[in-house]
Design an enzyme around this catalytic site. Structure first.
Site, short mmCIF file in Angstrom:
data_model
loop_
_atom_site.label_atom_id
_atom_site.label_comp_id
_atom_site.label_asym_id
_atom_site.label_seq_id
_atom_site.Cartn_x
_atom_site.Cartn_y
_atom_site.Cartn_z
N ARG A 247 69.33 -58.26 83.91
CA ARG A 247 68.57 -59.41 83.37
C ARG A 247 68.06 -59.13 81.96
NH1 ARG A 247 67.56 -62.93 87.66
NH2 ARG A 247 67.13 -61.98 89.68
N LYS B 213 78.75 -74.33 84.34
CA LYS B 213 80.16 -74.04 84.66
C LYS B 213 80.75 -75.32 85.24
CE LYS B 213 79.25 -69.27 86.26
NZ LYS B 213 79.21 -68.43 87.47
N ASP C 38 75.91 -73.67 88.49
CA ASP C 38 77.21 -73.19 88.98
C ASP C 38 77.76 -74.26 89.94
OD1 ASP C 38 79.31 -71.53 89.72
OD2 ASP C 38 78.11 -70.22 90.96
N GLU D 2 66.57 -74.49 84.13
CA GLU D 2 67.46 -73.60 84.91
C GLU D 2 68.23 -72.69 83.97
OE1 GLU D 2 68.35 -72.36 87.63
OE2 GLU D 2 68.62 -73.79 89.25
N ASP D 3 68.55 -71.50 84.44
CA ASP D 3 69.39 -70.59 83.67
C ASP D 3 70.83 -71.08 83.64
OD1 ASP D 3 69.71 -70.16 86.39
OD2 ASP D 3 69.53 -67.98 86.31
N PHE E 47 81.79 -64.96 86.36
CA PHE E 47 80.45 -64.44 86.60
C PHE E 47 79.90 -63.82 85.33
CE2 PHE E 47 77.12 -61.80 88.43
CZ PHE E 47 76.57 -62.70 89.32
N VAL E 48 78.68 -64.18 84.99
CA VAL E 48 78.06 -63.66 83.77
C VAL E 48 76.70 -63.03 84.09
CG1 VAL E 48 79.21 -65.24 82.15
CG2 VAL E 48 77.09 -65.96 83.25
P1 IMP Z 1 74.17 -73.02 91.97
O1 IMP Z 1 73.21 -73.49 93.03
O2 IMP Z 1 75.48 -72.60 92.59
O3 IMP Z 1 74.36 -73.99 90.85
O4 IMP Z 1 73.63 -71.67 91.39
C1 IMP Z 1 72.45 -71.59 90.73
C2 IMP Z 1 71.93 -70.17 90.68
O5 IMP Z 1 72.91 -69.18 90.98
C3 IMP Z 1 71.50 -69.89 89.27
O6 IMP Z 1 70.19 -70.29 89.06
C4 IMP Z 1 71.69 -68.38 89.17
O7 IMP Z 1 70.54 -67.71 89.59
C5 IMP Z 1 72.84 -68.07 90.12
N1 IMP Z 1 74.12 -67.92 89.40
C6 IMP Z 1 75.14 -68.81 89.32
N2 IMP Z 1 76.16 -68.35 88.57
C7 IMP Z 1 75.77 -67.13 88.15
C8 IMP Z 1 76.40 -66.14 87.30
O8 IMP Z 1 77.51 -66.27 86.75
N3 IMP Z 1 75.66 -65.01 87.10
C9 IMP Z 1 74.44 -64.79 87.64
N4 IMP Z 1 73.84 -65.70 88.42
C10 IMP Z 1 74.49 -66.85 88.68
#
Ligand code: IMP
Length: 187
Positions: free
Chosen positions: A175, A141, A113, A109-110, A162-163
């Site tokens: 990207r 995070k 969050d 995963e990138d 946010f990044v």
């Molecule tokens: P989560 O399900 O909330 O953990 O979010 C996961 C996905 O949200 C990541 O794989 C990203 O694609 C996107 N995401 C979460 N935070 C950021 C951010 O700060 N910048 C850009 N994309 C984000």
């Protein structure tokens, strides 16, 4: 909103960015994560799963530092609907092309969050009975996480901001930045 967001002539909102993690810092960390994974999966063939689209840069760099037999799979997932907050609803837009039953799997995963996406994908993969599931995220995070999470390897822990860059987007753009940037002109 701190500043009025300007749009360029193609309609892309121009963000004010400041470098959070420089390119050479990313490269060093990715190499050391690769070394960690090489040790862990020595003599164990691995299915590395790239979660599209955000992980594409990290995945491409990481697998080149993993010195074992690796096959690559891609999972398309959408959860943000072009916004800056997760919609909480995860949609699989592209599934794996081969079964992972009885295989060692690495989910790449990138960013984690809220943790909803990682949680959802781990459960989905567990149902397919792999030999093992390991998870890795370049960014985490910790303040934003909403649920207990299986996260085995992390590149960098960052604040709840946010990044963009190195695969991470805002409305599909940014990207292609080779570094990770914090956005200054959005809350
Ligand atoms: P989560 O399900 O909330 O953990 O979010 C996961 C996905 O949200 C990541 O794989 C990203 O694609 C996107 N995401 C979460 N935070 C950021 C951010 O700060 N910048 C850009 N994309 C984000």
């Amino acid at each position: 909103m701190k500043d009025q967001m300007k749009k360029n002539k193609w309609g892309m909102e121009t963000l004010k960015l400041s470098t959070l993690i420089a390119e050479d810092e990313i490269n060093k960390r990715v190499a050391s994560l690769g070394a960690e994974l090489t040790k862990k999966f020595k003599d164990k063939p691995l299915v590395a799963i790239c979660v599209l689209k955000g992980s594409v840069m990290f995945f491409a760099d990481l697998i080149r530092h993993i010195d074992t037999d690796v096959t690559c799979e891609f999972l398309g997932v959408s959860s943000y609907n072009n916004a800056m907050k997760s919609s909480g609803e995860i949609k699989v837009t592209l599934d794996l092309s081969t079964p992972v039953e009885d295989k060692h799997v690495l989910l790449v995963e990138d960013i984690v969050d809220t943790g909803l996406t990682m949680n959802y994908l781990v459960q989905m993969l567990q149902a397919r009975k792999p030999k093992s599931i390991s998870t890795i995220a370049l960014l985490h995070k910790p303040e934003a996480v909403q649920m207990p999470l299986k996260l085995d390897h992390v590149g960098f822990e960052i604040a709840n901001e946010f990044v963009v860059g190195y695969g991470l987007d805002y409305q599909g753009y940014y990207r292609n930045l080779p570094f990770i940037a914090q956005v200054q002109n959005i809350q």
